[in-house]
Design a protein around this motif. Sequence first.
Motif, PDB file in Angstrom:
ATOM      1  N   GLN A 180      68.797 -21.222   3.797  1.00  0.00           N
ATOM      2  CA  GLN A 180      69.451 -21.333   2.355  1.00  0.00           C
ATOM      3  C   GLN A 180      69.836 -20.019   2.207  1.00  0.00           C
ATOM      4  OE1 GLN A 180      65.587 -22.624   0.403  1.00  0.00           O
ATOM      5  NE2 GLN A 180      66.494 -24.559   0.200  1.00  0.00           N
ATOM      6  N   LYS A 181      70.712 -19.877   0.963  1.00  0.00           N
ATOM      7  CA  LYS A 181      71.213 -18.475   0.889  1.00  0.00           C
ATOM      8  C   LYS A 181      69.980 -17.389   0.646  1.00  0.00           C
ATOM      9  CE  LYS A 181      74.413 -15.970  -2.719  1.00  0.00           C
ATOM     10  NZ  LYS A 181      75.154 -16.181  -3.952  1.00  0.00           N
ATOM     11  N   GLY A 182      70.310 -16.270   1.489  1.00  0.00           N
ATOM     12  CA  GLY A 182      69.302 -15.386   1.519  1.00  0.00           C
ATOM     13  C   GLY A 182      68.101 -15.571   2.222  1.00  0.00           C
ATOM     14  N   ARG A 183      67.924 -16.550   2.804  1.00  0.00           N
ATOM     15  CA  ARG A 183      66.736 -16.980   3.573  1.00  0.00           C
ATOM     16  C   ARG A 183      67.343 -17.590   5.052  1.00  0.00           C
ATOM     17  NH1 ARG A 183      62.345 -18.524   0.524  1.00  0.00           N
ATOM     18  NH2 ARG A 183      61.639 -20.141   1.904  1.00  0.00           N
ATOM     19  N   PHE A 184      66.383 -16.746   6.145  1.00  0.00           N
ATOM     20  CA  PHE A 184      66.838 -16.821   7.249  1.00  0.00           C
ATOM     21  C   PHE A 184      65.717 -17.120   8.234  1.00  0.00           C
ATOM     22  CE2 PHE A 184      69.573 -13.627   5.388  1.00  0.00           C
ATOM     23  CZ  PHE A 184      70.850 -13.972   5.725  1.00  0.00           C
ATOM     24  N   ARG A 185      65.878 -17.686   9.321  1.00  0.00           N
ATOM     25  CA  ARG A 185      64.449 -17.916  10.284  1.00  0.00           C
ATOM     26  C   ARG A 185      63.802 -16.726  10.836  1.00  0.00           C
ATOM     27  NH1 ARG A 185      66.691 -23.762  12.966  1.00  0.00           N
ATOM     28  NH2 ARG A 185      66.185 -24.969  11.261  1.00  0.00           N
ATOM     29  N   GLU A 186      64.815 -15.626  10.995  1.00  0.00           N
ATOM     30  CA  GLU A 186      64.221 -14.448  11.389  1.00  0.00           C
ATOM     31  C   GLU A 186      64.158 -13.513  10.205  1.00  0.00           C
ATOM     32  OE1 GLU A 186      64.477 -10.890  14.758  1.00  0.00           O
ATOM     33  OE2 GLU A 186      65.494 -12.668  15.064  1.00  0.00           O
ATOM     34  N   PHE A 187      63.268 -12.805   9.538  1.00  0.00           N
ATOM     35  CA  PHE A 187      63.702 -12.151   8.627  1.00  0.00           C
ATOM     36  C   PHE A 187      62.672 -11.132   8.368  1.00  0.00           C
ATOM     37  CE2 PHE A 187      60.599 -15.289   7.474  1.00  0.00           C
ATOM     38  CZ  PHE A 187      59.700 -14.612   6.600  1.00  0.00           C
ATOM     39  N   HIS A 188      62.922 -10.224   7.530  1.00  0.00           N
ATOM     40  CA  HIS A 188      62.033  -9.144   7.301  1.00  0.00           C
ATOM     41  C   HIS A 188      61.439  -8.928   6.023  1.00  0.00           C
ATOM     42  CE1 HIS A 188      64.715  -7.952  10.424  1.00  0.00           C
ATOM     43  NE2 HIS A 188      63.564  -7.086  10.935  1.00  0.00           N
ATOM     44  N   GLN A 189      60.030  -8.436   5.741  1.00  0.00           N
ATOM     45  CA  GLN A 189      59.654  -8.078   4.557  1.00  0.00           C
ATOM     46  C   GLN A 189      58.686  -6.830   4.206  1.00  0.00           C
ATOM     47  OE1 GLN A 189      57.116 -11.612   3.594  1.00  0.00           O
ATOM     48  NE2 GLN A 189      58.548 -13.059   2.759  1.00  0.00           N
ATOM     49  N   PHE A 190      58.931  -6.398   3.019  1.00  0.00           N
ATOM     50  CA  PHE A 190      58.247  -5.426   2.466  1.00  0.00           C
ATOM     51  C   PHE A 190      56.978  -5.971   1.772  1.00  0.00           C
ATOM     52  CE2 PHE A 190      56.861  -2.643  -1.350  1.00  0.00           C
ATOM     53  CZ  PHE A 190      56.219  -1.728  -0.370  1.00  0.00           C
ATOM     54  N   GLY A 191      55.834  -5.707   1.831  1.00  0.00           N
ATOM     55  CA  GLY A 191      54.615  -6.247   1.014  1.00  0.00           C
ATOM     56  C   GLY A 191      53.673  -5.000   0.808  1.00  0.00           C
ATOM     57  N   ALA A 192      52.967  -5.205  -0.395  1.00  0.00           N
ATOM     58  CA  ALA A 192      51.593  -4.360  -0.980  1.00  0.00           C
ATOM     59  C   ALA A 192      50.659  -5.467  -1.334  1.00  0.00           C
ATOM     60  CB  ALA A 192      52.331  -3.791  -2.178  1.00  0.00           C
ATOM     61  N   GLU A 193      49.416  -4.977  -1.027  1.00  0.00           N
ATOM     62  CA  GLU A 193      48.449  -5.756  -1.190  1.00  0.00           C
ATOM     63  C   GLU A 193      47.203  -4.802  -1.847  1.00  0.00           C
ATOM     64  OE1 GLU A 193      48.709  -8.889  -0.508  1.00  0.00           O
ATOM     65  OE2 GLU A 193      50.296  -8.479   1.159  1.00  0.00           O
ATOM     66  N   VAL A 194      46.255  -5.234  -2.677  1.00  0.00           N
ATOM     67  CA  VAL A 194      45.331  -4.608  -3.479  1.00  0.00           C
ATOM     68  C   VAL A 194      44.070  -5.299  -3.272  1.00  0.00           C
ATOM     69  CG1 VAL A 194      44.606  -3.272  -5.553  1.00  0.00           C
ATOM     70  CG2 VAL A 194      46.972  -3.741  -5.147  1.00  0.00           C
ATOM     71  N   PHE A 195      43.176  -4.756  -2.786  1.00  0.00           N
ATOM     72  CA  PHE A 195      41.620  -5.418  -2.406  1.00  0.00           C
ATOM     73  C   PHE A 195      40.479  -4.765  -3.224  1.00  0.00           C
ATOM     74  CE2 PHE A 195      44.551  -6.079   1.636  1.00  0.00           C
ATOM     75  CZ  PHE A 195      43.935  -7.137   1.818  1.00  0.00           C
ATOM     76  N   GLY A 196      39.820  -5.614  -3.604  1.00  0.00           N
ATOM     77  CA  GLY A 196      38.490  -5.217  -4.248  1.00  0.00           C
ATOM     78  C   GLY A 196      38.182  -5.342  -5.662  1.00  0.00           C
ATOM     79  N   LEU A 197      39.218  -5.690  -6.414  1.00  0.00           N
ATOM     80  CA  LEU A 197      39.081  -5.887  -7.824  1.00  0.00           C
ATOM     81  C   LEU A 197      39.687  -7.124  -8.544  1.00  0.00           C
ATOM     82  CD1 LEU A 197      39.983  -2.228  -9.054  1.00  0.00           C
ATOM     83  CD2 LEU A 197      37.780  -3.148  -8.710  1.00  0.00           C
TER      84      LEU A 197
END
Length: 249
Positions: free
Chosen positions: A46-63
């Motif tokens: 769909q618009k802006g969605r590809f079968r190969e794509f890249h992501q930046f992510g952030a995760e916070v563990f423990g609280l």
Amino acid sequence: GGRLLTLKPEGTASIARAYIENNLNLRPKPVKLFYFDRFYRYERPQKGRFREFHQFGAEVFGLNNASIDADLIMFSYELLNKLGFTDLSVSINSIGCRNCRPSYNESLRNYLLSRRDDLCNDCLIRIDKNILRILDCKNEKCKEISNNTPKIIDHLCIDCRAHFDALLGILNDLKIPYKIDNHLVRGLDYYNKTVFEVLSPNLGSQSAILGGGRYDYLVEDIGGPHTPAVGFAMGIERVIMLLKNIHPE
């Protein structure tokens, strides 16, 4: 060639495994991690969605307190603001926990079974496989049906309700504009409590630039210690598309 091939669809599960394998649970809490990687999906582009794509992510563990959820939402919102996006909004919901969600699922199932003949084929499967995803179906008839479904925030247990109310209170104090979206469930099964998306009207019907939520069971479910966690992922291709709209030169 008859091979079974799996391509990585998202980053949170990989980060959770790294958290376990590197004994990061022994570090002072919270443990804050980020990633940038290439992923794959097998669905209709769909618009802006590809079968190969890249992501930046952030995760916070423990609280598990709501201030961590708010901190991550504020970070994601301010990150996009600093890139020049000024027309952003936050959609937010709570999808409960393993204590309160079963009773909601039963209420939702009873309603949907009364409209079974009007559901699409995918949603007929979801009734037994992943009923919350019906609330996110893009089929027009299913969207019309979901407008009258019971609301999950009306079925939250005391702990989930207190967590959600505390989060909204902090967002109000931070002056982060948000809207409660009763149909927002996100597409990954490990989420609980908070789910959110940051939206831009310039992406059409697929308006989410990033999304995330809380996943307090994932680390434990894949073999680690009980570890509450929350995170988000941002689609790089979508950000580039929006940046081109803002800076067409």
